[in-house]
Design a protein around this motif. Structure first.
Motif, PDB file in Angstrom:
ATOM      1  N   SER A 191       0.826  -1.065   0.117  1.00 14.98           N
ATOM      2  CA  SER A 191       0.205  -0.173  -0.053  1.00 14.98           C
ATOM      3  C   SER A 191       0.999   1.020  -0.102  1.00 14.98           C
ATOM      4  N   LYS A 192       0.306   2.243  -0.476  1.00 13.56           N
ATOM      5  CA  LYS A 192       0.922   3.604  -0.597  1.00 13.56           C
ATOM      6  C   LYS A 192       0.291   4.611   0.449  1.00 13.56           C
ATOM      7  N   VAL A 193      -0.669   4.429   0.890  1.00 12.79           N
ATOM      8  CA  VAL A 193      -1.561   5.269   1.940  1.00 12.79           C
ATOM      9  C   VAL A 193      -2.370   4.403   2.491  1.00 12.79           C
ATOM     10  N   PHE A 194      -2.782   4.649   3.769  1.00 14.56           N
ATOM     11  CA  PHE A 194      -3.960   4.241   4.540  1.00 14.56           C
ATOM     12  C   PHE A 194      -4.866   5.070   4.932  1.00 14.56           C
ATOM     13  N   PHE A 195      -6.162   4.762   4.804  1.00 14.03           N
ATOM     14  CA  PHE A 195      -7.194   5.569   5.188  1.00 14.03           C
ATOM     15  C   PHE A 195      -8.307   4.836   6.074  1.00 14.03           C
ATOM     16  N   LEU A 196      -8.942   5.518   7.063  1.00 16.64           N
ATOM     17  CA  LEU A 196      -9.757   4.834   7.819  1.00 16.64           C
ATOM     18  C   LEU A 196     -10.984   5.969   8.105  1.00 16.64           C
ATOM     19  N   PRO A 197     -11.821   5.701   7.309  1.00 17.59           N
ATOM     20  CA  PRO A 197     -13.111   6.597   7.582  1.00 17.59           C
ATOM     21  C   PRO A 197     -14.174   6.215   8.857  1.00 17.59           C
ATOM     22  N   THR A 198     -13.805   6.191   9.715  1.00 15.78           N
ATOM     23  CA  THR A 198     -14.297   5.656  10.974  1.00 15.78           C
ATOM     24  C   THR A 198     -15.262   7.009  11.617  1.00 15.78           C
ATOM     25  N   LYS A 199     -16.159   6.310  12.224  1.00 13.29           N
ATOM     26  CA  LYS A 199     -17.067   7.471  12.946  1.00 13.29           C
ATOM     27  C   LYS A 199     -16.876   7.202  14.537  1.00 13.29           C
ATOM     28  N   ASN A 200     -16.690   5.863  14.840  1.00  6.61           N
ATOM     29  CA  ASN A 200     -16.362   5.421  16.192  1.00  6.61           C
ATOM     30  C   ASN A 200     -15.300   4.292  16.353  1.00  6.61           C
ATOM     31  N   GLU A 201     -14.254   4.587  16.989  1.00  7.57           N
ATOM     32  CA  GLU A 201     -13.235   3.771  16.999  1.00  7.57           C
ATOM     33  C   GLU A 201     -12.488   3.610  18.636  1.00  7.57           C
ATOM     34  N   GLY A 202     -12.174   2.326  18.958  1.00  9.91           N
ATOM     35  CA  GLY A 202     -11.381   2.337  20.186  1.00  9.91           C
ATOM     36  C   GLY A 202      -9.786   2.483  19.942  1.00  9.91           C
ATOM     37  N   GLN A 203      -8.962   1.712  20.133  1.00 13.30           N
ATOM     38  CA  GLN A 203      -7.494   1.597  19.763  1.00 13.30           C
ATOM     39  C   GLN A 203      -7.644   0.659  18.652  1.00 13.30           C
ATOM     40  N   SER A 204      -7.314   1.254  17.507  1.00  7.72           N
ATOM     41  CA  SER A 204      -7.658   0.558  15.929  1.00  7.72           C
ATOM     42  C   SER A 204      -6.285  -0.162  15.631  1.00  7.72           C
ATOM     43  N   ASN A 205      -6.511  -1.326  15.869  1.00  6.23           N
ATOM     44  CA  ASN A 205      -5.267  -2.312  15.310  1.00  6.23           C
ATOM     45  C   ASN A 205      -4.838  -2.107  13.942  1.00  6.23           C
ATOM     46  N   SER A 206      -6.073  -1.680  12.990  1.00  8.78           N
ATOM     47  CA  SER A 206      -5.364  -1.262  11.430  1.00  8.78           C
ATOM     48  C   SER A 206      -4.610  -0.146  11.702  1.00  8.78           C
ATOM     49  N   LEU A 207      -4.837   0.880  12.362  1.00  5.51           N
ATOM     50  CA  LEU A 207      -4.007   1.982  12.420  1.00  5.51           C
ATOM     51  C   LEU A 207      -2.649   1.684  13.084  1.00  5.51           C
ATOM     52  N   ILE A 208      -2.468   0.926  13.949  1.00  7.80           N
ATOM     53  CA  ILE A 208      -1.247   0.318  14.559  1.00  7.80           C
ATOM     54  C   ILE A 208      -0.496  -0.159  13.551  1.00  7.80           C
ATOM     55  N   GLU A 209      -1.144  -1.187  12.788  1.00 10.72           N
ATOM     56  CA  GLU A 209      -0.440  -1.857  11.430  1.00 10.72           C
ATOM     57  C   GLU A 209      -0.096  -0.790  10.523  1.00 10.72           C
ATOM     58  N   ALA A 210      -0.686  -0.220  10.101  1.00  5.37           N
ATOM     59  CA  ALA A 210      -0.112   1.179   9.180  1.00  5.37           C
ATOM     60  C   ALA A 210       0.973   1.952   9.633  1.00  5.37           C
ATOM     61  N   MET A 211       0.892   2.100  10.993  1.00  5.70           N
ATOM     62  CA  MET A 211       2.051   2.928  11.367  1.00  5.70           C
ATOM     63  C   MET A 211       3.277   1.794  11.399  1.00  5.70           C
ATOM     64  N   HIS A 212       3.006   0.571  11.916  1.00  2.00           N
ATOM     65  CA  HIS A 212       4.069  -0.131  11.762  1.00  2.00           C
ATOM     66  C   HIS A 212       4.855  -0.323  10.095  1.00  2.00           C
ATOM     67  N   GLY A 213       3.774  -0.189   9.241  1.00  2.00           N
ATOM     68  CA  GLY A 213       4.285  -0.340   7.924  1.00  2.00           C
ATOM     69  C   GLY A 213       4.637   1.005   7.369  1.00  2.00           C
ATOM     70  N   LYS A 214       4.830   2.153   8.308  1.00  2.00           N
ATOM     71  CA  LYS A 214       5.252   3.294   7.886  1.00  2.00           C
ATOM     72  C   LYS A 214       4.534   4.005   6.678  1.00  2.00           C
ATOM     73  N   LEU A 215       2.961   3.894   6.920  1.00  2.00           N
ATOM     74  CA  LEU A 215       2.227   4.387   5.721  1.00  2.00           C
ATOM     75  C   LEU A 215       1.804   5.773   6.182  1.00  2.00           C
ATOM     76  N   PRO A 216       1.822   6.901   5.185  1.00  2.00           N
ATOM     77  CA  PRO A 216       0.981   8.106   5.539  1.00  2.00           C
ATOM     78  C   PRO A 216      -0.699   7.483   5.839  1.00  2.00           C
ATOM     79  N   ILE A 217      -1.164   8.120   6.780  1.00  2.00           N
ATOM     80  CA  ILE A 217      -2.499   7.906   7.311  1.00  2.00           C
ATOM     81  C   ILE A 217      -3.396   8.904   7.154  1.00  2.00           C
ATOM     82  N   VAL A 218      -4.637   8.771   6.555  1.00  2.00           N
ATOM     83  CA  VAL A 218      -5.692   9.697   6.488  1.00  2.00           C
ATOM     84  C   VAL A 218      -6.884   9.206   7.099  1.00  2.00           C
ATOM     85  N   THR A 219      -7.311   9.726   8.179  1.00  3.83           N
ATOM     86  CA  THR A 219      -8.455   9.004   9.130  1.00  3.83           C
ATOM     87  C   THR A 219      -9.380  10.266   9.601  1.00  3.83           C
TER      88      THR A 219
END
Length: 73
Positions: free
Chosen positions: A5-33
């Motif tokens: 992937s080249k970018v990660f996006f998470l269009p969420t309305k309600n979230e706890g601690q998102s494993n997906s965001l943690i994985e995207a950070m670990h993968g060093k992706l730019p994040i849009v959320t």
């Protein structure tokens, strides 16, 4: 998928601690959320949008891709 992937996006309305965001950070992706509290606390360097503002989210994703910002992490 993170490693191709080249970018990660998470269009969420309600979230706890998102494993997906943690994985995207670990993968060093730019994040849009969304700018919900959990996301802003977990990922201080993300690009944030208001909930439901799909146009802004799309603009931020396109900006990252067009400017090769995915190569800087």
């Amino acid at each position: 998928m993170i490693n191709i992937s080249k970018v990660f996006f998470l269009p969420t309305k309600n979230e706890g601690q998102s494993n997906s965001l943690i994985e995207a950070m670990h993968g060093k992706l730019p994040i849009v959320t969304t700018n919900i509290f959990a996301n802003t606390m977990l990922v201080p360097h993300a690009e944030y949008c208001e909930i439901g503002n799909h146009k802004m989210m799309a603009k931020k994703i396109i900006h990252i891709l067009n400017n090769n910002f995915y190569n800087i992490f």
